[in-house]
Design an enzyme around this catalytic site. Structure first.
Site, PDB file in Angstrom:
ATOM      1  N   CYS A  94       0.802  -1.231   0.000  1.00  0.00           N
ATOM      2  CA  CYS A  94       0.000   0.000   0.000  1.00  0.00           C
ATOM      3  C   CYS A  94       0.835   1.282   0.000  1.00  0.00           C
ATOM      4  O   CYS A  94       0.504   2.231  -0.724  1.00  0.00           O
ATOM      5  CB  CYS A  94      -0.998   0.031   1.142  1.00  0.00           C
ATOM      6  SG  CYS A  94      -0.324  -0.429   2.726  1.00  0.00           S
ATOM      7  N   ASP A 113      -7.590   5.418  -1.350  1.00  0.00           N
ATOM      8  CA  ASP A 113      -7.156   4.207  -0.657  1.00  0.00           C
ATOM      9  C   ASP A 113      -6.416   3.255  -1.596  1.00  0.00           C
ATOM     10  O   ASP A 113      -6.997   2.745  -2.555  1.00  0.00           O
ATOM     11  CB  ASP A 113      -8.397   3.507  -0.080  1.00  0.00           C
ATOM     12  CG  ASP A 113      -8.030   2.516   1.002  1.00  0.00           C
ATOM     13  OD1 ASP A 113      -6.898   1.997   0.961  1.00  0.00           O
ATOM     14  OD2 ASP A 113      -8.876   2.251   1.870  1.00  0.00           O
ATOM     15  N   HIS A 145      -5.533   0.276  -1.000  1.00  0.00           N
ATOM     16  CA  HIS A 145      -5.806  -1.124  -0.692  1.00  0.00           C
ATOM     17  C   HIS A 145      -6.849  -1.750  -1.615  1.00  0.00           C
ATOM     18  O   HIS A 145      -7.168  -2.922  -1.486  1.00  0.00           O
ATOM     19  CB  HIS A 145      -6.297  -1.278   0.755  1.00  0.00           C
ATOM     20  CG  HIS A 145      -5.312  -0.775   1.772  1.00  0.00           C
ATOM     21  ND1 HIS A 145      -5.319   0.514   2.243  1.00  0.00           N
ATOM     22  CD2 HIS A 145      -4.270  -1.396   2.384  1.00  0.00           C
ATOM     23  CE1 HIS A 145      -4.329   0.678   3.114  1.00  0.00           C
ATOM     24  NE2 HIS A 145      -3.682  -0.461   3.212  1.00  0.00           N
TER      25      HIS A 145
END
Lengths: 85, 542
Positions: B375, B499, B501
């Site tokens: 990440c 994000d 992820h």
């Protein structure tokens, strides 16, 4: 041999303790980090040094260079996320 | 306040250009306003600052075909002896307003937005791309030989391959009669059919010109833009295309002359199109291929940026900024997915977001499985994409392994680090940005996640002053912060989060609906964990 002196503050401790280190100016900055971490008894690989203004320091420099660019007051901070999943 | 119409002409100008003109006039600099006439109204598409505006043909060589000087601005003198191809107006500041005078009449220009101006340009013109792929003859005194200049003449004929038609000056000049307007579309390519002195030549003719200069052939390639008014006659189109050609030859001449004085070799010259802030259309700039962007920094700082009334704060004319280069931005990656989001409902909340463009990098892209560990690497890639989009660098986005290698190279990690799935954080992101791009970053250390909300003002200032995306690491997770909504009265902050992820495909709807890019409250952060934020500082360079 020319030396430079840094005052390194441990920012993760609310009492803000500091250590004064004197190193030859040709010392690679990665070694300064290791030395400072040892002095504060924190792991070197989960620590980092930034300037008093919060600028990140590229470790591929020697101590003399860092002193010229950023001065003598530095901060030791804990790194975020260096583990292994 | 509507002044009397100037001979029925309204003058439209974008607020950005007007702002530049006001700044120039206040600094006592003079220059010209450029644009075109659309059915009796003048659309100003850009402005140039130059102290000597009597050198009219030189000024026009900066412009695409079809765009010409419409007015000049200066505060101190009213030049009456300018020899532009058509009468132009004069603009100056009177009581903090720009006032246009033409033939004894005074009026104020009408301000429109850039979008409206571009729409006006698009609706009333079609753009042609003049492709010149040829060799020009250069004498060893650095000047273009006369034969090259014969590219431009009354006999020059232009050929449109996709429509299989020729355009040349003709006596009745009626463009619309010959070619239905609807057949033309934007970006159509036009080539030159070189002029010949007699059309009866069928056998090759060899001629010998005694000359005291050796002649070199220099290859040049030029894609010049030309804006043709839809109402134009064919003669006007030829004039406009010739103007494009003139701009091309002038640019080559300028560089060749400067080279001739200093070296024995001639550079290959390349043309690039750039978007200048506030302009309705791109401009073409020529650079020698053997000079890097860094070599050309002085030229940009001292010639180009002042000419276009731009400060030297951010890159506009670097090759990385050009429109032509296939920037290898992965066409599949989403750019600025946050733009469709509505603002958070915060009383007195003001939104501060990243300036410009970035690409959304996340887990599993490039067929690389970094689920669970990559990440921070992906957030770093997003930050790098910002520097690429804005033209600060041409360097490709590094892969995870390349990022790891950079960390080894700076001494931050041992060489065994490369090829592992080890996590990195803000400090490593800072180190890579510094080593790979030469970018400095600020590190913000926050001892507890609950304190992040209180740093809203600092983050707002970062987005205002630097405008770069921020990487945040802590509580085991890394994210990218694209903006904040901060309320002065309540001190409440919302965070615009991207994000890394996310493991799905580049589906904007899913990404927005499921909150992979969205506004989050302070509760989003692990309240007990400590966080480090990496705030890249925008290099001040052009």
């Amino acid at each position: 041999m020319a030396k430079v002196t840094f005052k390194i503050i441990l920012t993760s401790d609310p009492k803000l303790p500091y250590k004064v280190l004197s190193v030859p100016e040709t010392t690679p900055f990665t070694a300064v980090l290791k030395f400072a971490a040892e002095q504060f008894k924190v792991p070197a690989d989960t620590s980092a040094i930034i300037t008093n203004d919060g600028i990140g320091i590229n470790p591929a420099q020697n101590a003399g260079n860092v002193f010229l660019k950023h001065g003598s007051e530095l901060r030791l901070i804990p790194r975020d996320r260096v583990g292994h999943s | 306040m509507k002044g009397k119409d100037l001979d029925g002409e309204n003058i439209f100008i974008t607020d950005n250009i007007l702002h530049k003109v006001v700044a120039c006039l206040k600094a006592d600099r003079s220059g010209v306003l450029v644009g075109l006439t659309i059915r009796g109204e003048i659309l100003i598409t850009g402005c140039l600052s130059c102290d000597d505006i009597t050198n009219t043909s030189q000024i026009e060589t900066w412009l695409p075909g079809g765009i010409s000087v419409k007015g000049e601005f200066n505060q101190s003198k009213n030049n009456k002896n300018l020899s532009f191809s058509e009468p132009i107006f004069h603009a100056s500041l009177i009581n903090h307003d720009v006032i246009i005078s033409f033939d004894q009449q005074k009026t104020k220009p009408r301000t429109i937005t850039l979008t409206e101006a571009r729409r006006m340009l698009q609706d009333s013109t079609f753009s042609l791309k003049l492709i010149v792929n040829t060799k020009v003859d250069v004498m060893n005194n650095g000047r273009l030989s006369v034969r090259s200049e014969n590219l431009i003449s009354d006999e020059t004929t232009f050929f449109v391959p996709s429509l299989n038609i020729l355009i040349k000056s003709c006596d009745d000049g009626e463009f619309v009669k010959c070619f239905p307007k609807s057949d033309f579309s934007n970006g159509m390519e036009v080539k030159i059919v070189k002029s010949k002195s007699s059309s009866d030549n069928v056998a090759p003719v060899l001629s010998c010109q005694p000359s005291s200069h050796a002649v070199y052939q220099v290859p040049v390639r030029f894609d010049g833009l030309c804006y043709v008014n839809k109402d134009s006659s064919s003669n006007k189109i030829v004039t406009d295309l010739n103007m494009t050609l003139r701009c091309f030859l002038h640019s080559i001449n300028v560089w060749l002359e400067s080279y001739n004085k200093t070296s024995t070799s001639l550079p290959v010259l390349q043309f690039f199109d750039f978007n200048v802030p506030g302009w309705c259309h791109p401009v073409s700039i020529c650079y020698p291929a053997n000079q890097s962007d860094d070599d050309l920094a002085q030229y940009r700082r001292e010639t180009l940026h002042p000419l276009f009334c731009e400060s030297c704060e951010r890159p506009i004319f670097r090759r990385a900024n050009s429109l032509n280069l296939d920037k290898e931005f992965s066409k599949e990656l989403l750019v600025n997915p946050h733009e469709t989001l509505p603002c958070p409902k915060l009383v007195d909340g003001k939104v501060y977001t990243v300036h410009g463009l970035y690409s959304y990098h996340h887990y599993m892209q490039d067929n690389f499985n970094d689920n669970g560990w990559g990440c921070a690497y992906r957030s770093l890639q997003t930050l790098m994409s910002w520097f690429r989009h804005q033209g600060y660098t041409n360097k490709p986005i590094p892969t995870h392994h390349e990022i790891q290698q950079v960390l080894v190279d700076v001494g931050d990690k041992p060489k065994e680090f490369v090829g592992t799935r080890k996590w990195i954080g803000s400090i490593e992101v800072n180190n890579v940005l510094s080593e790979y791009l030469g970018v400095t970053s600020k590190i913000m250390f926050v001892s507890q996640g609950s304190e992040l909300e209180g740093r809203g003002r600092e983050l707002a200032m970062h987005f205002d002053n630097q405008g770069t995306p921020v990487m945040i690491g802590g509580g085991v997770l890394a994210h990218t912060i694209l903006g904040v909504c901060f309320s002065e009265t309540s001190g409440e902050t919302r965070f615009l989060i991207l994000d890394p992820h996310y493991t799905g495909g580049e589906d904007l709807k899913t990404i927005i609906d499921k909150g992979w890019c969205g506004w989050k409250r302070g509760s989003f952060w692990d309240q007990k964990a400590y966080y480090n934020l990496c705030l890249p500082q925008r290099p001040t360079l052009c």
